[in-house]
Design a protein around this motif. Sequence first.
Motif, PDB file in Angstrom:
ATOM      1  N   ALA A   1       0.363  -1.269   0.163  1.00 41.02           N
ATOM      2  CA  ALA A   1      -0.307  -0.218   0.234  1.00 41.02           C
ATOM      3  C   ALA A   1       1.420   1.213   0.377  1.00 41.02           C
TER       4      ALA A   1
ATOM      5  N   TRP B   1      -7.810  -1.506   9.813  1.00 45.73           N
ATOM      6  CA  TRP B   1      -6.309  -1.604   8.950  1.00 45.73           C
ATOM      7  C   TRP B   1      -5.300  -1.255   9.494  1.00 45.73           C
TER       8      TRP B   1
ATOM      9  N   ASN C   1     -10.470   2.742   0.259  1.00 43.80           N
ATOM     10  CA  ASN C   1     -10.415   2.781   1.344  1.00 43.80           C
ATOM     11  C   ASN C   1      -9.370   4.671   2.240  1.00 43.80           C
TER      12      ASN C   1
ATOM     13  N   VAL D   1      -8.573   5.408   6.213  1.00 44.45           N
ATOM     14  CA  VAL D   1      -8.150   4.946   7.392  1.00 44.45           C
ATOM     15  C   VAL D   1      -7.417   5.421   8.252  1.00 44.45           C
TER      16      VAL D   1
ATOM     17  N   ASP E   1      -5.123   8.093   5.849  1.00 45.26           N
ATOM     18  CA  ASP E   1      -3.801   7.575   4.074  1.00 45.26           C
ATOM     19  C   ASP E   1      -5.097   6.966   3.368  1.00 45.26           C
TER      20      ASP E   1
ATOM     21  N   GLY F   1      -5.469   4.907   0.084  1.00 48.11           N
ATOM     22  CA  GLY F   1      -5.658   3.552  -1.179  1.00 48.11           C
ATOM     23  C   GLY F   1      -7.137   3.961  -2.095  1.00 48.11           C
TER      24      GLY F   1
HETATM   25  N1  SER Z   1      -3.513   1.499   3.673  1.00 52.70           N
HETATM   26  C1  SER Z   1      -5.402   1.376   2.854  1.00 52.70           C
HETATM   27  C2  SER Z   1      -5.205   0.667   2.761  1.00 52.70           C
HETATM   28  O1  SER Z   1      -4.010  -0.120   1.949  1.00 52.70           O
HETATM   29  C3  SER Z   1      -5.196   2.826   2.480  1.00 52.70           C
HETATM   30  O2  SER Z   1      -4.256   2.899   0.926  1.00 52.70           O
HETATM   31  O3  SER Z   1      -6.219   0.005   2.194  1.00 52.70           O
END
Ligand code: SER
Length: 608
Positions: free
Chosen positions: A40, A160, A202, A204, A225, A227
């Motif tokens: 990630a 997460w 997502n 987080v 964070d 993604g």
């Molecule tokens: N770290 C989170 C994920 O991998 C958001 O990027 O879902």
Amino acid sequence: MTAKELRTMYVSFFRERGHREIPSASLLPENDPTVLFTTAGMHPLVPYLLGEKHPLGRRLTDVQKCIRTSDIDEVGDDVHLTFFEMMGNWSLGDYFKEESVSMSFEFLTRHLHIPPERLAVTVFAGDEAAPADEETAQAWKRLGLKEEQIFRYGSEENWWGPVGHTGPCGPDTEIFYDFGKPKCCESCGPACTCGKYVEIWNNVFLLFNKEEDGSLTGLAQKNVDTGMGLERVLTIFNGKTNVYETELFLPLMERLAELGAGKELPLRDRRIIAEHVRAVTFILGDPRRIVPSNTEQGYILRRLIRRIIRLFQKAGMESDCLRGLSAIVIDQYRDVYPELGENRDFILEELQKEQALFSRTLEEGLRKANRYLDSLEAGCRNEEQRGTGSPENGKPAMLSGELAFRLYDTYGFPIEFTEELARERGFAVDMGGFQRKFEEHQEKSRLASAGKFAGGLAEHSEQTARLHTATHLLGGALRKVLGEEVSQRGSNINAERLRFDFSFGRKVTKEELAQVEAMVNEAIDRKIDIVLEEMPPQEAWRSGAIGIFSEKYGDMVKVYTIPGYSREICGGPHAGNTEELGRFRILKEEASSAGVRRIKAVLERKEI
Ligand code: SER
């Protein structure tokens, strides 16, 4: 919309909102030792999530290449991938929940034009470790989402991280695209795998750090964070139903159809080939060059390549197709990821090597595996006939760990590959048994190299000490002649000869053997004193000594150096000066197992 447009659109959106763009980091994490691959966008940022100041500030954005092997069994469905590009944005102690979800909502609805009613979101329902995230649920509501679009789940869905044992983690809010199909059942929701919902983003809230002992400590700053999966968004935006219909996979899928795979191979297998070809091309093309091996990232790489080759074999396709397919990926992505173009020769060469290495043992290994499975099947039938109960009623019958280990050790079958073969025929593999065999084997090699085997290095006679020194010179010479990838796989010495096993992908030529032999004899002629030092293992490794790294060392290790030739962590004993060795002669070079060669050599008296 093209992938290029999507990348630009995402990064520009966040740049306009005060984020600085950072480049995609290596697939091999430099800032996070807890994971094998960058899974990630947050891994390269771990130190900054923990509080270190990032030189570009508190708002960052990027498109990060990722590898996620946890999804490997899902590959071949519509949306799961081992390699993918993750678009991400971060707040390092800057904005938090409300601003984060509202930027996401704006991007999705105004820029990607997803109708709000096609969105579903999940939020953390709370547990004993952390409270429910009602704040985020309310923020979604303020943006106009209806209660029935907001789902609350526990930590299995909405917590997460960390991916490894330790690291930043926290509650998240996941954003799904709803394909609009009817619910498959009463409880159908984003957590359901019926295909109605697909996760696209997502967000987080990294508030905690998980410590070694499993406890959570609060981070000094509140981070965001996020993604977003590039391939999935591209699929949805362009009205496709699966990632293989996007421009990112079409050339590969078309080429596979041309190669005749269409006739022989089920669609799922073709998708797996395309997906894995892309993944291995990116792994090999990473600036931090890694090659197929039996450990860590090299093993994952090997596993993916070998799976592709097996699927080729299943379809009656030539394994040579692999390079052509990889070249398609390189050409397709080299503009965005120049490392692929720069490493083109390396990628294709390594694929060729691994393919040659595995093709030799694949056919025979498959015959063996099928024979094992045939007898297992016959055994089951007999049992049923004898009326002792059908394996169908309980757990599936198992291929023994010993046979699975033999397939691994002799034919180079990754264990997951054997599992897949067995599964195709309705069997399981005794993984515990495999693990035990594997460890036994490791222990044997360890003991052999530490000199604890009868007939091995424990015979501390002068002759064995001399042969031992010759083994170090041989290892050093092999690395000089064949390359640094040569590493010791086993060593056995008796009073007459030495035997040395090492990793190398092909037969060593006569000329190379002559060069190695000459190099060892040159060291002998130069009458070099062997130097013994004792130091902590870390210091030994830092100083460039080689040794078996996975071994448990004590506080201090012995390092034997033959200046100019070798520096190794080793129990000894050794000759005092290379002069004592006489004349070194290689008797034989042969295959020991897949990817491992064996040399037998002797020391003869020097003619005076
Ligand atoms: N770290 C989170 C994920 O991998 C958001 O990027 O879902």
